[in-house]
Structures are given as C-alpha cells and as structure tokens.
Design a protein around this motif. Structure first.
Motif, PDB file in Angstrom:
ATOM      1  N   ALA A 109       0.834  -1.207   0.000  1.00  0.00           N
ATOM      2  CA  ALA A 109       0.000   0.000   0.000  1.00  0.00           C
ATOM      3  C   ALA A 109       0.867   1.255   0.000  1.00  0.00           C
ATOM      4  CB  ALA A 109      -0.927   0.001   1.210  1.00  0.00           C
ATOM      5  N   VAL A 110       1.914   1.234   0.816  1.00  0.00           N
ATOM      6  CA  VAL A 110       2.805   2.398   0.911  1.00  0.00           C
ATOM      7  C   VAL A 110       3.475   2.665  -0.432  1.00  0.00           C
ATOM      8  CG1 VAL A 110       4.999   3.206   1.908  1.00  0.00           C
ATOM      9  CG2 VAL A 110       3.207   2.282   3.397  1.00  0.00           C
ATOM     10  N   ILE A 111       4.001   1.621  -1.059  1.00  0.00           N
ATOM     11  CA  ILE A 111       4.738   1.849  -2.303  1.00  0.00           C
ATOM     12  C   ILE A 111       3.780   2.218  -3.441  1.00  0.00           C
ATOM     13  CG2 ILE A 111       4.877  -0.480  -3.311  1.00  0.00           C
ATOM     14  CD1 ILE A 111       7.875   1.898  -2.824  1.00  0.00           C
ATOM     15  N   GLN A 112       2.585   1.660  -3.446  1.00  0.00           N
ATOM     16  CA  GLN A 112       1.590   2.033  -4.463  1.00  0.00           C
ATOM     17  C   GLN A 112       1.207   3.506  -4.348  1.00  0.00           C
ATOM     18  OE1 GLN A 112       0.413   0.399  -7.068  1.00  0.00           O
ATOM     19  NE2 GLN A 112       1.265  -1.627  -6.643  1.00  0.00           N
ATOM     20  N   ASP A 113       1.046   3.978  -3.118  1.00  0.00           N
ATOM     21  CA  ASP A 113       0.733   5.396  -2.873  1.00  0.00           C
ATOM     22  C   ASP A 113       1.829   6.295  -3.430  1.00  0.00           C
ATOM     23  OD1 ASP A 113      -1.625   4.976  -1.591  1.00  0.00           O
ATOM     24  OD2 ASP A 113      -0.995   5.818   0.337  1.00  0.00           O
TER      25      ASP A 113
END
Ligand code: I3S
Length: 128
Positions: A109-113
């Motif tokens: 989720a963090v890297i997609q954001d």
C-alpha cells in the motif's frame, strides 16, 4: 488565478519513510547502499532526510535538520524496478541529471501510494 497547492513553495504533498539507494550519478553506475530515508514530496522536489521529521495529521514540520539531498522531478522517468533488485516493491526513478534512485517499502500500500503520487506530479510537470 487560483494558486494550486503544487505552486506553493515547500507545500508538502507527501512524506514518509522509504528504503533508498542511489544507483547512478550523472549516468555513471554506483554501488548500491540501501538505507532508510525520510522522503518528502514538496512541489517539484523530492527531498531526502536521514531523520524523520515531526509529522502531524496532514502536516509536516521541519525539525531543523538539513536535507541529505533533493532532486527535481521535472523530466524524471518513473517505473517499477523489476530486474534491478531482489527486493519487492521497488520504484526506479531516473532524473534528467542522470542520477538514478531506487525506493522501496515492504508495504504494498505504501509503495503504491508513492508510485501514484510521483506519477501524478511527473505527468503534471510534463504538461507544463
Ligand atoms: O544489484 P546488486 O549488486 O545485486 O545489489 C546488491 C548489492 O548492492 C549488495 O551489496 P554488496 O555490494 O555488498 O554486494 C546489497 O547488500 C544488496 O542489498 C543489493 O541487492 P538488492 O537486491 O537488495 O537491491
């Protein structure tokens, strides 16, 4: 004219911890040196700090320490670093200067954001 958030100097759009390594300097390949970095996206700039800054809900305040480095996202190329690391969730950023970075998080989720917001900023700058 209405001032857009992107036009306000030092307006922080996103900040957080990512693993970072520089892999090229002016097009010349460098040996990887992964380290945790506090990454701040403000306007056209991606700013790297060694230490986390004070972060409140929707805000970010510098705690006085100087950035380790910063890069101008104008003209940058963003992609997923599929064959450049054994790690998962690795973003590859190539700047117009020929400096290249890998950014990584264990959290999908963090890297997609980060990928999405960086892509948005770079596309916006391309249209200017
Ligand atoms: O692309 P490489 O050379 O396989 O990257 C690995 C090396 O930089 C390694 O350090 P040494 O230079 O001591 O071999 C790092 O410890 C690894 O983390 C690097 O690979 P990953 O897959 O983590 O990006």
């Amino acid at each position: 004219a209405v001032a857009r958030i992107q036009d306000i100097p030092h307006e922080v759009e996103k900040a957080g911890q990512l693993k970072k390594t520089k892999i090229a300097e002016g097009g010349r390949k460098l040996r990887k040196n992964w380290a945790m970095s506090w990454v701040v996206l403000a306007g056209n700039s991606l700013i790297f700090y060694k230490e986390p800054k004070v972060q409140g809900p929707g805000s970010w305040r510098p705690s006085g320490s100087k950035p380790e480095s910063s890069v101008d996202l104008r003209g940058a190329v963003l992609d997923w670093a599929r064959d450049m690391s054994s790690r998962k969730n690795v973003i590859h950023l190539r700047m117009v200067t020929g400096n290249e970075f890998l950014l990584q998080s264990d959290s999908d989720a963090v890297i997609q954001d980060w990928y999405q917001i960086l892509q948005n900023v770079i596309e916006k700058l391309d249209r200017e």
